[in-house]
Design an enzyme around this catalytic site. Structure first.
Site, mmCIF file in Angstrom:
data_model
loop_
_atom_site.group_PDB
_atom_site.id
_atom_site.type_symbol
_atom_site.label_atom_id
_atom_site.label_comp_id
_atom_site.label_asym_id
_atom_site.label_seq_id
_atom_site.Cartn_x
_atom_site.Cartn_y
_atom_site.Cartn_z
ATOM 1 N N ARG A 25 0.816 -1.222 0.000
ATOM 2 C CA ARG A 25 0.000 0.000 0.000
ATOM 3 C C ARG A 25 0.845 1.266 0.000
ATOM 4 N NH1 ARG A 25 -3.816 -0.773 4.987
ATOM 5 N NH2 ARG A 25 -4.180 1.438 4.569
ATOM 6 N N GLU A 164 -10.903 -11.590 17.895
ATOM 7 C CA GLU A 164 -10.929 -10.755 16.708
ATOM 8 C C GLU A 164 -12.320 -10.163 16.521
ATOM 9 O OE1 GLU A 164 -8.261 -9.907 15.229
ATOM 10 O OE2 GLU A 164 -7.058 -11.293 16.435
ATOM 11 N N ASN A 236 0.988 1.600 7.182
ATOM 12 C CA ASN A 236 0.754 0.762 6.007
ATOM 13 C C ASN A 236 0.575 1.562 4.734
ATOM 14 O OD1 ASN A 236 0.594 -2.038 7.155
ATOM 15 N ND2 ASN A 236 -0.980 -1.048 8.401
ATOM 16 N N ALA A 372 28.007 41.885 2.191
ATOM 17 C CA ALA A 372 26.916 41.296 1.412
ATOM 18 C C ALA A 372 27.401 40.877 0.027
ATOM 19 C CB ALA A 372 25.781 42.297 1.281
#
Length: 459
Positions: A25, A164, A236, A372
């Site tokens: 993924r 689960e 993921n 500068a």
């Protein structure tokens, strides 16, 4: 810092880090666990947290062809999970490296980079309690429990089962304590438990979580240790990686402020995992710290600066819009100003490099002033050479110092000079064409060009 455990005799500890997932993924050629959070790979974050427990062994379980992951976790051992038949099978892949190991085994995941050594240590400590649990499971209470597995506790607070979501009853789904995935085992019982795990499920895989059911059926106690839900966020996808980065940045910002730094707008400051800020450091908005930055006390970093592999000494002022690249060392009370880039150079105490300047492969002496638009011309297309600017030197604006060259202490370089030879101390060097003035030229030029333009317009 190494965490220790309050036991009379310290039991050996091993840590198995599961890092074999392909991370499809992520849509990346890079293995998932090598994607970075705060400048460090996810798996390296987990290795670092586990290392604070001083384990005898750290073993990463990787997939075939993941030599880059093996290199990332080196010098720690790696084993290859050839067939990738679930998390239980992944732990079994480490069996040969733990033959005869008489201690505790912690199982973590290479894609959970936010887990802390404190949480891992709490799991190990719970495993060593008097109840002698065979398995300790890390639990969490997310704001939305969703499809997470539920941890079902017994009357005395021990873990009875992991259920689960799809197999849970409505009553079990109402449980807010969820499985975070990380586990700690008694090493003497670990592989016996795994040998009894079956693969009679939809995927035909061996699930590590089934070790709890096996342990309970054998009469062994199991325990739960809780952690904040945002500490065990797994990655993921790219979107989840961004969420983890956000959590890590908030953690790093909080730590910096707790240690005595002020962040003017914390949400716009980005740290690397190893950024070090001293006391009374002031960091402005939109500052990015790359890897390897060490900032001492009382430094001010103004908005829109980028620092990487840099040492900044006490009292220095950086920015705004400054870029400090690898190898820059900024001395005490030095000033590095707007649109200044410093690379592989030492700027000594009290020196000023304030405007639109590039200093690379150079040394700037104490209290030198760089005008500068000055650049050190350090690269000839083949080699890089060094520029030495002495203490108290004054470099006029828009000067080019062509390395290798040395500007002596107290020397002055006239504005607009291209310096190709060494300049002795206390000398003036001017290297530019002589100015010529042609009075009236500008007026005649404009008249002539205006007439030419008008003539073209009539055609």
């Amino acid at each position: 810092m190494t965490l220790t455990h309050h036991t009379e005799t310290r039991r050996p500890l091993a840590c198995i880090i599961l890092a074999a997932g392909k991370g499809t993924r992520m849509k990346s050629d890079l293995p998932k666990v090598l994607h970075k959070v705060a400048g460090r790979s996810m798996v390296a974050h987990v290795v670092a947290a586990a290392s604070l427990l001083a384990p005898e062994k750290i073993i990463a379980v990787i997939g075939p062809g993941m030599e880059s992951v093996a290199a990332e976790v080196a010098p720690h051992a790696t084993v290859v999970q050839e067939n990738q038949r679930g998390t239980g099978d992944a732990v079994m892949a480490a069996r040969a490296l733990l033959e005869g190991f008489d201690g505790d085994v912690l199982v973590a995941y290479g894609d959970t980079p936010l887990v802390t050594a404190k949480t891992l240590g709490a799991m190990v400590q719970a495993r060593r309690e008097a109840s002698d649990p065979a398995v300790v499971v890390l639990g969490m209470r997310p704001a939305v429990a969703g499809a997470y597995g539920r941890l079902i506790l017994g009357a005395e607070g021990g873990l009875d089962a992991i259920v689960e979501y799809l197999d849970a009853t409505e009553e079990q789904r109402a449980v807010t304590l969820c499985n975070a995935g990380l586990m700690a085992f008694d090493g003497a019982r670990l592989f016996g438990l795994l040998d009894s795990i079956g693969s009679d499920n939809a995927k035909g895989e061996y699930y590590l979580t089934d070790a709890v059911a096996v342990a309970r059926a054998a009469g062994h106690a199991c325990r739960v240790v809780e952690a904040p839900a945002d500490e065990v966020v797994g990655v993921n996808s790219r979107a989840e990686l961004a969420e983890v980065e956000l959590i890590m940045q908030r953690r790093l910002r909080a730590a910096a402020m707790a240690a005595g730094a002020t962040l003017a707008d914390p949400e716009t400051v980005y740290f690397s995992h190893d950024t070090r800020l001293g006391r009374d450091v002031l960091v402005g908005q939109n500052v990015v710290f790359g890897l390897g930055v060490d900032v001492a006390d009382r430094v001010e970093i103004k908005p829109f600066c980028h620092l990487e592999e840099v040492i900044v000494s006490p009292g220095a002022i950086i920015g705004p819009f400054a870029r400090l690249r690898p190898g820059a060392e900024i001395g005490p009370d030095a000033h590095i100003g707007n649109f200044v880039e410093i690379k592989n150079a030492r700027v000594h105490e009290g020196a000023k490099v304030n405007h639109l300047t590039y200093i690379g492969d150079a040394t700037v002496g104490s209290k030198a002033n760089i005008g500068a638009g000055t650049i050190t011309c350090n690269y000839d297309g083949f080699f890089k050479s060094h520029t030495e600017i002495g203490a108290g030197a004054f470099i006029g604006s828009n000067s080019s110092l062509v390395a290798p060259v040395t500007i002596g202490d107290g020397a002055i370089i006239g504005a607009g000079s291209v310096v190709t030879r060494d300049v002795p101390a206390a000398s003036l060097a001017v290297a530019r064409g002589r100015q010529s003035i042609y009075e009236g030229w500008a007026s005649s030029f404009r008249t002539r060009r205006a007439a030419e333009k008008a003539a073209k317009g009539k055609k």
